[in-house]
Enzyme design. Structure first.
Site, PDB file in Angstrom:
ATOM      1  N   TRP A   1     -13.183  -2.765  -5.101  1.00  0.00           N
ATOM      2  CA  TRP A   1     -13.047  -3.758  -4.415  1.00  0.00           C
ATOM      3  C   TRP A   1     -14.609  -4.509  -4.036  1.00  0.00           C
ATOM      4  CZ3 TRP A   1     -14.686  -3.599   1.542  1.00  0.00           C
ATOM      5  CH2 TRP A   1     -14.225  -4.755   2.131  1.00  0.00           C
TER       6      TRP A   1
ATOM      7  N   ASP B   1     -14.564   5.964   0.901  1.00  0.00           N
ATOM      8  CA  ASP B   1     -13.936   4.790   1.664  1.00  0.00           C
ATOM      9  C   ASP B   1     -12.342   5.083   1.546  1.00  0.00           C
ATOM     10  OD1 ASP B   1     -13.739   2.250   3.028  1.00  0.00           O
ATOM     11  OD2 ASP B   1     -13.709   1.183   1.058  1.00  0.00           O
TER      12      ASP B   1
ATOM     13  N   LYS C   1      -4.664  -1.542   8.239  1.00  0.00           N
ATOM     14  CA  LYS C   1      -3.534  -1.403   7.380  1.00  0.00           C
ATOM     15  C   LYS C   1      -2.335  -0.836   8.003  1.00  0.00           C
ATOM     16  CE  LYS C   1      -6.122  -3.715   4.133  1.00  0.00           C
ATOM     17  NZ  LYS C   1      -7.460  -3.973   4.456  1.00  0.00           N
TER      18      LYS C   1
END
Length: 398
Positions: free
Chosen positions: A131, A212, A247
Site C-alpha cells: 500500500w 498492519d 472496513k
C-alpha cells in the site's frame, strides 16, 4: 512567500476517484479503485450492529468531552481481544500496550514516530508492492524505507525464498512491515507454515516486526486472519500491530484504528504505553469520541459482537462469490488462460496482472476504473456489473 513550495502531485487512488466522479458515462461505469466495501446494490453499508450501537449511544445524548489520549478502555480491550485472543498470555500479563488511533493510518504514524525516536538507526522494509501510504508514512517520520521481495508476477504468488534470504541480510532492529492477512494490493498471502519460517528468521535476526492488519475477518475468519500476530507473540517476539475497524465495521470516516505493542515485560509495556500517549499528545491529543463509543459498544456487548461477526462474514462471502463469478466468466471467454488466481487470492483486493496500458484502456473504453498497477477492489463488483467487467477485461487481454 510560498514561491518555493512545489505542487502536490495528488494521491493516485484518490485522484482516480475524482476522475471516476467526473466521468459523464452514467449508463455504465464501475469503480474498482478505492479500497471500500460496497454491497450488492453498490452502496456503502451501515451495519445493523452499528445501528443498534448508535441508538444506544444517542439515548440519551451524551456530552462530547475529550477522550483519554489512548482512547476508551473498552475500545483498547476490543483491539487486544481481536488481535491476540481473549486468553492470550501477553494480554493477561499486561505486556501489551494499546492505544486508539486515527484509523490504521494513524496507528502507522504513531508507531513510525515511536520507532524513529527510540531506534533512530532503524530502516523500514515494506513488501514489493505494498500500500503506497506505508512508504509515505514511514518516510514522513524520517525513516529510510526499502522494499523486500514479495509478489511474483510469473506465478501470481510469493517470492518466498527470495523474501527469506533478504530478511537474513538485514540488521538488528530493522523494521519489516508485514500484512498478516489480505495483502494490499495483491491479495496474495503467506501460508501458516511460511509465516512460521519468516517469524523464525525475524527472531534470529532480532528484527522488529510491524504487522498492519486492516481486513481482519475478510480472509478466513477472525482468528485465522490473526495467525501471524498470535504466532509471533507465542514465539516471544516483541511486535507492533496496527489495526483498523474502517472496513470490518464500515466506519471509514469515523477514523477508528489501534496500535498495540507487545513488550517482553509489563514494566516495559507501561513505559511504551506512556511514550505512545506522549506521541499522540503532540500530534492530535486524543482520538474521536463517536467512533470509539461505537467500537466499545459493539465489541463489548455479546449479542452485538456476535451479530457483527456474522455481518463481516456475509461481506467476506459476497467478495468470495464475486471472485468466483469473475473467474468463471473470464475462463469461459478466454479458456486458454488460467484465471484461478482470482479465487486463490484473499480479501478485498486482487492483483489482476493487467498492465498499465490495459488498465488505461479499461478506463477510457469501458469506464472500468482500477489502479494503474492492476489492483482491483473486488468489493466493487456485484451481480449487475461483474459480467460487464469480465467482458471488458477479456477485450483488453485479447
Amino acid at each position: 512567500m510560498f514561491e518555493h513550495v512545489t505542487p502536490y502531485a495528488g494521491d493516485p487512488i484518490l485522484g482516480l476517484m475524482d476522475k471516476f466522479a467526473n466521468d459523464p458515462r452514467t449508463d455504465i461505469k464501475v469503480n474498482l479503485g478505492v479500497g471500500v466495501y460496497y454491497t450488492e446494490d453498490g452502496k456503502l453499508p451501515v451495519l445493523e450492529c452499528v445501528k443498534s450501537a448508535e441508538s444506544q449511544i444517542a439515548n440519551p445524548p451524551r456530552p462530547r468531552g475529550y477522550l483519554p489520549m489512548d482512547g476508551l478502555p473498552g475500545y483498547r480491550k476490543a483491539c487486544q481481544d481481536l488481535l491476540f485472543g481473549k486468553d492470550n498470555e501477553a494480554v493477561k500479563a499486561g505486556r501489551v500496550a494499546t492505544i486508539a488511533t486515527l484509523g490504521g493510518s494513524g496507528a502507522l504514524k504513531v508507531g513510525a514516530d515511536f520507532i524513529h525516536e527510540w531506534y533512530p538507526n532503524a530502516k523500514c522494509y515494506v513488501s514489493n508492492p505494498t500500500w503506497g501510504n506505508h512508504i509515505s508514512i514511514f518516510e514522513g517520520a524520517g525513516i529510510e524505507v526499502g522494499k523486500y521481495p514479495y509478489y511474483d508476477a510469473a506465478t501470481i504468488g510469493v517470492k518466498f525464498d527470495e523474501m527469506c534470504e533478504f530478511f537474513k541480510g538485514l540488521n538488528e532492529n530493522d523494521v519489516v512491515l508485514l500484512h498478516p492477512c489480505c495483502h494490499n494490493p495483491t491479495g496474495v498471502d503467506l501460508s501458516n507454515e511460511q509465516w512460521d519460517t519468516v517469524l523464525t528468521i525475524i527472531k534470529d535476526k532480532k528484527l522488529i516486526p510491524f504487522m498492519d492488519i486492516a481486513y481482519q475477518g475478510f480472509g478466513d475468519d477472525m482468528d485465522g486472519d490473526a495467525y501471524a500476530i498470535r504466532r509471533a507473540v507465542e514465539m516471544g517476539l516483541s511486535v507492533f500491530v496496527s489495526n483498523s475497524f474502517s472496513k470490518n465495521l464500515s466506519l471509514y470516516g469515523e477514523r477508528v484504528g489501534g496500535l498495540s505493542v507487545v513488550a517482553p515485560t509489563k514494566e516495559e509495556a507501561e513505559r511504551v504505553h506512556g511514550q505512545l500517549k506522549f506521541t499522540v499528545r503532540r500530534i492530535y491529543s486524543s482520538p474521536p469520541a463517536h467512533g470509539n463509543a461505537v467500537v466499545d459498544t459493539v465489541m463489548n456487548d455479546a449479542a452485538l459482537f456476535e451479530q457483527w461477526v456474522g455481518e463481516v462474514y456475509e461481506m467476506r462471502d459476497r467478495i468470495r462469490d464475486m471472485r468466483q463469478k469473475l473467474q468463471d466468466t473470464l475462463s469461459a471467454k478466454l479458456p486458454e488462460r488460467d484465471f484461478s488466481y482470482f479465487t486463490k487470492q484473499r480479501g478485498m483486493f486482487s492483483f489482476t496482472g493487467l498492465t498499465a496500458e490495459q488498465v488505461v484502456r479499461l478506463r477510457d473504453e469501458f469506464a472500468v476504473y482500477m489502479v494503474e498497477n492492476g489492483r482491483m477492489c473486488i468489493a466493487g463488483l456485484n451481480n449487475k456489473n461483474v459480467e460487464y467487467v469480465a467482458n471488458a477485461i477479456a477485450e483488453v487481454l485479447r
